[in-house]
Design a protein around this motif. Structure first.
Motif, PDB file in Angstrom:
ATOM      1  N   GLN A   1     -30.329 -12.754 -27.475  1.00 27.73           N
ATOM      2  CA  GLN A   1     -29.006 -12.241 -26.501  1.00 27.73           C
ATOM      3  C   GLN A   1     -28.063 -12.777 -27.411  1.00 27.73           C
ATOM      4  O   GLN A   1     -27.278 -13.363 -26.808  1.00 27.73           O
TER       5      GLN A   1
ATOM      6  N   MET B   1     -36.294 -12.320 -26.571  1.00 29.20           N
ATOM      7  CA  MET B   1     -35.341 -11.939 -26.118  1.00 29.20           C
ATOM      8  C   MET B   1     -34.462 -12.173 -26.071  1.00 29.20           C
ATOM      9  O   MET B   1     -33.351 -12.224 -25.857  1.00 29.20           O
ATOM     10  N   CYS B   2     -34.462 -13.959 -24.908  1.00 29.04           N
ATOM     11  CA  CYS B   2     -33.043 -14.731 -24.961  1.00 29.04           C
ATOM     12  C   CYS B   2     -32.911 -15.183 -25.439  1.00 29.04           C
ATOM     13  O   CYS B   2     -31.521 -15.421 -25.849  1.00 29.04           O
TER      14      CYS B   2
ATOM     15  N   GLN C   1     -28.000   0.082 -26.409  1.00 25.67           N
ATOM     16  CA  GLN C   1     -27.316  -0.724 -26.050  1.00 25.67           C
ATOM     17  C   GLN C   1     -27.676  -1.185 -24.767  1.00 25.67           C
ATOM     18  O   GLN C   1     -27.552  -2.798 -24.537  1.00 25.67           O
TER      19      GLN C   1
ATOM     20  N   ALA D   1     -30.357  -3.852 -25.026  1.00 22.34           N
ATOM     21  CA  ALA D   1     -30.245  -5.312 -26.011  1.00 22.34           C
ATOM     22  C   ALA D   1     -29.192  -6.567 -24.735  1.00 22.34           C
ATOM     23  O   ALA D   1     -28.585  -7.425 -24.824  1.00 22.34           O
ATOM     24  N   GLY D   2     -28.937  -5.329 -24.282  1.00 25.63           N
ATOM     25  CA  GLY D   2     -27.481  -6.095 -22.656  1.00 25.63           C
ATOM     26  C   GLY D   2     -26.517  -6.640 -23.526  1.00 25.63           C
ATOM     27  O   GLY D   2     -26.029  -7.780 -23.626  1.00 25.63           O
ATOM     28  N   ILE D   3     -25.876  -5.501 -24.624  1.00 24.96           N
ATOM     29  CA  ILE D   3     -24.553  -6.241 -24.931  1.00 24.96           C
ATOM     30  C   ILE D   3     -24.069  -5.105 -24.934  1.00 24.96           C
ATOM     31  O   ILE D   3     -24.099  -3.710 -24.756  1.00 24.96           O
TER      32      ILE D   3
ATOM     33  N   GLN E   1     -28.146 -14.702 -29.555  1.00 25.52           N
ATOM     34  CA  GLN E   1     -26.950 -14.936 -30.778  1.00 25.52           C
ATOM     35  C   GLN E   1     -26.598 -13.529 -30.776  1.00 25.52           C
ATOM     36  O   GLN E   1     -25.264 -13.307 -31.911  1.00 25.52           O
ATOM     37  N   MET E   2     -26.585 -12.287 -30.247  1.00 23.48           N
ATOM     38  CA  MET E   2     -25.248 -11.020 -30.174  1.00 23.48           C
ATOM     39  C   MET E   2     -24.355 -11.196 -29.958  1.00 23.48           C
ATOM     40  O   MET E   2     -24.121 -11.907 -28.640  1.00 23.48           O
TER      41      MET E   2
ATOM     42  N   VAL F   1     -27.117  -5.750 -33.068  1.00 21.39           N
ATOM     43  CA  VAL F   1     -29.174  -6.023 -32.248  1.00 21.39           C
ATOM     44  C   VAL F   1     -30.190  -6.406 -33.801  1.00 21.39           C
ATOM     45  O   VAL F   1     -30.513  -7.641 -33.757  1.00 21.39           O
TER      46      VAL F   1
END
Length: 122
Positions: free
Chosen positions: A18, A14-15, A112, A115-117, A20-21, A47
């Motif tokens: 994120q 996930m790190c 959202q 994903a933390g976006i 790359q997002m 994502v």
């Protein structure tokens, strides 16, 4: 939130994902509020590739709890590690269209958040 016994591999993946997002593009219009927002398609687009590149995937299931409708979102890693959470809302319109709108709303905000976006302007 529920999770597998370990989320070590999931956390590393996930790190990387994120990093790359980008944000989800605000390409949809809300005429009622005269504003733009990031629709579900924009969030999925933000994502999809970073998740796939890093062994991550997700599923979302409609749920009903105490008269509220929503989504359970499960984030999975290729190692078998996972985490999940539910998000429900009160229906403003008590019919199939109201339920469909609520489910889409919950899918968008759950993914959202997971994903933390952020949402960002086009």
């Amino acid at each position: 939130m529920n999770k597998s016994d370990s989320i070590k591999n999931l956390a590393v993946a996930m790190c990387k994902a994120q990093a790359q997002m980008g944000g989800a593009a605000k390409g949809a219009a809300n005429p009622f509020f005269k504003s733009k927002y990031a629709d579900l398609s924009s969030v999925v687009q933000a994502v999809k590739e970073p998740f796939a590149t890093n062994g991550l995937s997700y599923v979302q299931f409609p749920i009903e709890k105490d008269g509220r409708i929503g989504i359970e979102t499960i984030l999975m890693h290729e190692s078998g590690e996972w985490l999940s959470n539910s998000f429900t809302v009160q229906l403003s319109k008590q019919d199939a269209q109201g339920a469909g709108s609520a489910i889409t709303y919950c899918r968008r905000y759950s993914l959202q958040s997971l994903a933390g976006i952020p949402s960002e302007d086009d």
